[in-house]
Design an enzyme around this catalytic site. Sequence first.
Site, PDB file in Angstrom:
ATOM      1  CG  HIS A   1      -0.476   0.226   2.514  1.00  0.00           C
ATOM      2  ND1 HIS A   1      -0.633   1.419   3.184  1.00  0.00           N
ATOM      3  CD2 HIS A   1       0.210  -0.579   3.364  1.00  0.00           C
ATOM      4  CE1 HIS A   1      -0.079   1.319   4.391  1.00  0.00           C
ATOM      5  NE2 HIS A   1       0.434   0.125   4.524  1.00  0.00           N
TER       6      HIS A   1
ATOM      7  CB  THR B   1      -6.717 -18.308   2.695  1.00  0.00           C
ATOM      8  OG1 THR B   1      -7.208 -19.523   3.254  1.00  0.00           O
ATOM      9  CG2 THR B   1      -7.162 -18.185   1.247  1.00  0.00           C
TER      10      THR B   1
ATOM     11  CB  CYS C   1       4.686  10.369  12.673  1.00  0.00           C
ATOM     12  SG  CYS C   1       4.837  11.849  11.696  1.00  0.00           S
TER      13      CYS C   1
HETATM   14  C1  LIG Z   1       8.889   2.039   7.426  1.00  0.00           C
HETATM   15  C2  LIG Z   1       7.603   1.345   7.682  1.00  0.00           C
HETATM   16  N1  LIG Z   1       7.621   0.099   8.177  1.00  0.00           N
HETATM   17  C3  LIG Z   1       6.498  -0.578   8.415  1.00  0.00           C
HETATM   18  C4  LIG Z   1       5.258  -0.032   8.173  1.00  0.00           C
HETATM   19  C5  LIG Z   1       4.013  -0.832   8.438  1.00  0.00           C
HETATM   20  O1  LIG Z   1       3.507  -1.280   7.219  1.00  0.00           O
HETATM   21  P1  LIG Z   1       2.065  -1.953   7.087  1.00  0.00           P
HETATM   22  O2  LIG Z   1       1.094  -0.834   7.141  1.00  0.00           O
HETATM   23  O3  LIG Z   1       2.088  -2.625   5.748  1.00  0.00           O
HETATM   24  O4  LIG Z   1       1.900  -2.919   8.183  1.00  0.00           O
HETATM   25  C6  LIG Z   1       5.188   1.266   7.659  1.00  0.00           C
HETATM   26  C7  LIG Z   1       3.888   1.914   7.431  1.00  0.00           C
HETATM   27  O5  LIG Z   1       3.536   2.881   8.078  1.00  0.00           O
HETATM   28  C8  LIG Z   1       6.392   1.965   7.403  1.00  0.00           C
HETATM   29  O6  LIG Z   1       6.389   3.197   6.914  1.00  0.00           O
END
Ligand SMILES: Cc1ncc(COP(=O)(O)O)c(C=O)c1O
Length: 399
Positions: free
Chosen positions: A212, A251, A340
């Site tokens: 995403h 799955t 943040c």
């Molecule tokens: C550097 C970093 N690591 C991990 C994540 C977590 O990712 P996810 O939303 O796919 O669990 C994020 C998202 O905010 C991120 O920016």
Amino acid sequence: MVQQVQTPVYLDNHATTRVDPRVLSAMLPYFSEHYGNAGSTSHVFGWDADAAVEHARETIAAAIGASKRNLVFTSGATESNNLALRGATDRARRRGNHIVSVATEHKAVLDPLTRLGRRDFEVTLLAVEPNDGGRGGWLDPQRVRDAIRDDTMLVSVMLANNEIGVLQSLAEIAAEIRGSDILLHTDATQAIGKIAVDVERLGVDLMSFSAHKLYGPKGVGGLFVSRQKQAGRLQPQIDGGGQEGGVRSGTINVPGVVGFARAVELAEEERTVESQRVGGLRDRLFDALRERVADVQLNGPALSAELRLAGNLNCSFPLVDGEALMMSMREICVSSGSACTSANPEPSHVLRALGLSEDMTRASLRFGVGRFNTAAEIDFAADRVGDAVARLRKMSSLS
Ligand SMILES: Cc1ncc(COP(=O)(O)O)c(C=O)c1O
């Protein structure tokens, strides 16, 4: 001529990105026509789904210079980080119990490390360069070398930071531990699709990422697991149907994985042109903010392609509370340094690690420029931020 801007303007592309319409159209048939379970081995619905998953695996693995057998699908980078850190430590404890990481990591790394620290692991969090001097947030590989001990079993350093966009020198960090059996993990969530990422060149054993952040769907991620050292022997953290070679049961999200692969493909095709365009918009935003607002402070490294993600800008506006600033301009969607990376409204640990005071941390905004932003949106945002800062500063001087 003044170009029309549709509001709200989305400038929070580090939090998540809009699904690219081309990604969405690749995914749709896997909801409506090819809706089989990739684990169903006895009929054509299952075979079609499995073929799509394996094609996606090949596409994504190729984009990061890996073989498809080294890629595990997960629900996102949080899960990938947890699987990497817990999975590696659960299995390989006999090598030692010391872990090295960095103070500016995402909570999806720091929190699992805190939990490991409560067990019998010792975690060293390295400091980064301070904010002044143009390299704010950068980790000197020498610090890794100095932190390594005989009982170090894992080093985890993110490739690109989600708040200040700083790019870490992973290949040099890998060189510091080459020849040892210490595992190197990187959280590359913000880097994939934005900069060239090749697991061989970086020398990493484990790499987490997520769809995403690159115009793919939410809830799908990947973990690269090398076959070198003991990395391939991760202890599964979710048991069940034995999918993903038994490392991650459950799955597979077939439409998600198909969208992930299409997103990676598009990002790779368009990366060079897009990062120049996005970097140009980011620079335009910073210039416009500096023109409109006195005393804007840049947080993080200099705005150069070697040191910083093209779409990232993080600034403090002294005498203004970032949260109040955001709330006073609802047409602009950004993040503040107070909230943040988590649901927890603490001042950003990343900015604090750069040496910013609590006030300057609270006075910060993070802008994430992305694929769908236009120059007109950037100018509009700079105007709105300029107006809002002026208004808030006037109010605080009157009070
Ligand atoms: C550097 C970093 N690591 C991990 C994540 C977590 O990712 P996810 O939303 O796919 O669990 C994020 C998202 O905010 C991120 O920016």
